[in-house]
Design a protein around this motif. Structure first.
Motif, short mmCIF file in Angstrom:
data_model
loop_
_atom_site.label_atom_id
_atom_site.label_comp_id
_atom_site.label_asym_id
_atom_site.label_seq_id
_atom_site.Cartn_x
_atom_site.Cartn_y
_atom_site.Cartn_z
N ASP A 116 37.28 34.54 22.86
CA ASP A 116 37.03 36.31 23.19
C ASP A 116 38.26 36.80 23.95
O ASP A 116 39.29 36.19 23.24
N HIS A 117 37.78 37.95 24.62
CA HIS A 117 38.78 38.21 25.22
C HIS A 117 38.96 38.35 26.50
O HIS A 117 40.41 39.16 27.01
N SER A 118 38.44 37.42 27.37
CA SER A 118 38.55 37.42 28.83
C SER A 118 39.53 36.11 29.29
O SER A 118 40.16 35.57 28.07
N TYR A 119 39.84 36.36 30.24
CA TYR A 119 40.84 34.84 30.68
C TYR A 119 40.50 34.20 30.66
O TYR A 119 41.12 32.62 30.96
N PHE A 120 39.25 33.78 30.08
CA PHE A 120 39.15 32.54 29.96
C PHE A 120 39.62 31.77 28.50
O PHE A 120 40.01 30.44 28.62
N GLY A 156 52.07 38.97 27.22
CA GLY A 156 50.39 40.09 28.23
C GLY A 156 49.67 41.11 27.45
O GLY A 156 49.37 39.58 26.78
N HIS A 157 48.43 41.01 27.81
CA HIS A 157 47.02 40.91 27.25
C HIS A 157 46.50 42.02 27.19
O HIS A 157 46.69 42.77 27.38
N SER A 158 46.68 42.42 25.86
CA SER A 158 45.74 43.39 25.55
C SER A 158 46.74 45.16 25.29
O SER A 158 47.87 44.75 24.93
N MET A 159 45.94 45.49 25.95
CA MET A 159 46.79 46.84 26.05
C MET A 159 48.58 45.89 26.69
O MET A 159 49.61 46.96 26.72
N GLY A 195 45.89 44.21 30.78
CA GLY A 195 44.72 45.27 30.24
C GLY A 195 44.35 46.15 31.23
O GLY A 195 44.77 46.00 32.13
N LEU A 196 43.29 47.12 30.23
CA LEU A 196 42.60 47.67 30.23
C LEU A 196 41.46 47.35 31.94
O LEU A 196 41.48 46.64 32.11
N THR A 197 41.94 48.30 32.27
CA THR A 197 41.24 48.06 34.37
C THR A 197 41.91 46.89 35.11
O THR A 197 41.46 46.82 36.24
N CYS A 198 42.84 46.63 34.35
CA CYS A 198 43.65 45.44 35.59
C CYS A 198 44.42 45.80 36.67
O CYS A 198 45.13 46.60 36.36
N THR A 199 45.08 45.15 37.94
CA THR A 199 45.35 45.44 38.66
C THR A 199 46.54 44.50 38.64
O THR A 199 46.68 43.13 37.44
N GLU A 226 46.48 41.68 40.18
CA GLU A 226 45.69 40.42 40.16
C GLU A 226 45.18 39.89 39.13
O GLU A 226 44.66 38.65 40.21
N ASN A 227 43.94 40.74 38.42
CA ASN A 227 43.68 39.67 37.30
C ASN A 227 44.17 38.22 36.81
O ASN A 227 43.59 37.21 36.85
N PHE A 228 45.46 38.65 36.72
CA PHE A 228 46.40 37.37 35.78
C PHE A 228 46.15 35.97 37.32
O PHE A 228 46.28 35.24 36.53
N ASN A 241 36.92 57.42 32.25
CA ASN A 241 37.11 56.45 31.35
C ASN A 241 37.90 55.10 31.58
O ASN A 241 38.68 55.72 31.97
N TYR A 242 37.49 53.78 31.09
CA TYR A 242 38.43 52.79 31.76
C TYR A 242 39.71 52.47 30.75
O TYR A 242 40.62 52.06 31.61
N ASP A 243 39.64 53.36 29.79
CA ASP A 243 40.19 53.47 29.53
C ASP A 243 41.69 54.57 29.28
O ASP A 243 42.71 54.07 27.51
N GLN A 263 45.02 35.56 39.78
CA GLN A 263 43.73 34.37 40.32
C GLN A 263 42.91 34.18 38.82
O GLN A 263 42.10 32.99 39.35
N LYS A 264 42.93 34.47 37.65
CA LYS A 264 42.36 33.71 36.57
C LYS A 264 43.31 32.99 35.76
O LYS A 264 42.23 32.45 34.55
N ALA A 265 44.06 33.01 35.37
CA ALA A 265 44.76 32.66 34.40
C ALA A 265 44.85 31.34 34.53
O ALA A 265 45.94 30.22 33.31
N1 LIG Z 1 34.44 46.39 28.90
C1 LIG Z 1 35.82 46.14 29.64
C2 LIG Z 1 36.98 46.71 29.10
C3 LIG Z 1 38.01 46.52 29.97
C4 LIG Z 1 38.35 44.88 29.69
O1 LIG Z 1 37.77 44.16 28.47
N2 LIG Z 1 39.84 44.76 30.08
C5 LIG Z 1 40.12 43.26 29.99
C6 LIG Z 1 42.06 43.53 29.37
S1 LIG Z 1 41.56 44.80 28.32
C7 LIG Z 1 40.31 42.58 31.39
O2 LIG Z 1 42.00 41.43 31.25
N3 LIG Z 1 39.76 43.01 31.82
C8 LIG Z 1 39.62 42.49 33.43
C9 LIG Z 1 39.33 40.99 33.76
O3 LIG Z 1 38.75 40.45 32.56
O4 LIG Z 1 40.18 40.50 34.33
C10 LIG Z 1 35.47 47.06 30.50
O5 LIG Z 1 34.93 48.33 30.95
O6 LIG Z 1 35.90 46.97 31.79
#
Ligand SMILES: N[C@@H](CCC(=O)N[C@@H](CS)C(=O)NCC(=O)O)C(=O)O
Length: 280
Positions: A258-262, A146-149, A52-56, A58-60, A96-98, A62-64
């Motif tokens: 929530d929306h996180s990798y938790f 995938g996640h989110s975006m 998703g947004l802001t990721c590379t 690596e996120n998945f 912006n991040y989005d 390292q965290k999934a």
């Molecule tokens: N408010 C967050 C929005 C971005 C966000 O929540 N990104 C999610 C995907 S939409 C994510 O996976 N972030 C990275 C992570 O948790 O490792 C920010 O500014 O970083």
């Protein structure tokens, strides 16, 4: 292709690579997890993961917490980056991040200056799998998640290429981007204001127009405590269309997540088993 890091994990290997992409016209990084079964060249199926947004890449990884189950099931996992990157790559003017860097939305941009590098749709559909098949012991079997975006990317890419993926899954996906702020901003910036062009990148539109070759199964998990649920994600749009056309889609609403990798790490095993079942 240049190897960046290599780490043994659960008997298999996690490796990161950099390569010059002809599709995005810049250097791209990706990561691959190869299960133990592949150590001696045995071919394994591949799950592509879009973040998703802001990721590379690596996120998945390292965290999934996906390695043990992927290893048991003998599945390779490939994680892509979320946008082109580099000094010459245009970004959101407001940074912006989005939008822009870290927010490629898995489409082929047609609006300048983004049309030069932002071709993440073609990168994920064509160049990355070709590279993976050329360099690693993988079968033709592919699934996408995938996640989110990245959930939006998995749904749209999976539906439009249902002949090359056997199943699709997503965590907290954007399912109807033309009707949410993240999607409207991205589509306007990358595709322009002609919304007829947007339809090919909107999972709800694709499903309602039955723009798929085969009805490959879709699994979605969504936390009900996700702060983006009401404004951005709205999975009920896709669920309603799936019900109308009798499409094999399962949406699990998960209380308190929530929306996180938790959240992702809590249910990733179920997604891996789902994809393994459909690799046959
Ligand atoms: N408010 C967050 C929005 C971005 C966000 O929540 N990104 C999610 C995907 S939409 C994510 O996976 N972030 C990275 C992570 O948790 O490792 C920010 O500014 O970083």
């Amino acid at each position: 292709m240049e190897l960046i890091t290599s780490n043994k994990v659960v008997g298999g290997w996690h490796k990161r690579y950099r390569h010059t992409s002809t599709t995005t016209q810049c250097d791209m990084t990706f990561a691959i997890f190869l299960p133990e079964a592949a150590n001696h060249g045995k071919k394994v199926p591949v799950l592509y993961w879009l973040s998703g947004l802001t990721c590379t890449d690596e996120n998945f990884m390292q965290k999934a917490g996906a390695f043990k189950t992927a290893n048991e099931l003998g599945i390779a996992i490939v994680t892509s980056d979320t946008s082109p990157r580099g000094e010459s790559v245009a970004d959101d003017p407001a940074a912006n991040y989005d939008f822009g860097l870290g927010a490629g939305f898995y489409l082929n941009a047609i609006m300048p200056p983004f049309d030069k590098h932002y071709h993440m749709y073609d990168y994920v559909v064509s160049e990355l799998p070709q590279l993976i098949k050329a360099h690693f012991p993988v079968t033709e079997q592919q699934a996408i998640s995938g996640h989110s975006m990245g959930g939006h990317g998995a749904l749209t890419i999976g539906l439009r290429n249902s002949d090359v993926y056997s199943s699709i899954s997503a965590f907290s996906p954007i399912v109807h981007p033309q009707q949410c702020p993240w999607g409207v901003k991205a589509f306007t910036g990358y595709l322009g204001i002609d919304t007829s062009i947007w339809q090919q990148y909107d999972a709800t539109a694709l499903l309602s127009q039955q723009q798929f070759k085969q009805p490959i199964p879709i699994l979605i998990d969504q936390g009900d405590a996700d702060s983006f649920l009401e404004e951005q994600l709205q999975p009920w749009h896709l669920q309603k269309v799936a019900e109308n056309i009798n499409y094999p889609l399962t949406l699990n609403m998960r209380e308190g997540y929530d929306h996180s990798y938790f959240f992702i790490s809590s249910f990733i095993d179920e997604h891996l088993h789902f994809h393994a079942k459909h690799f046959s």
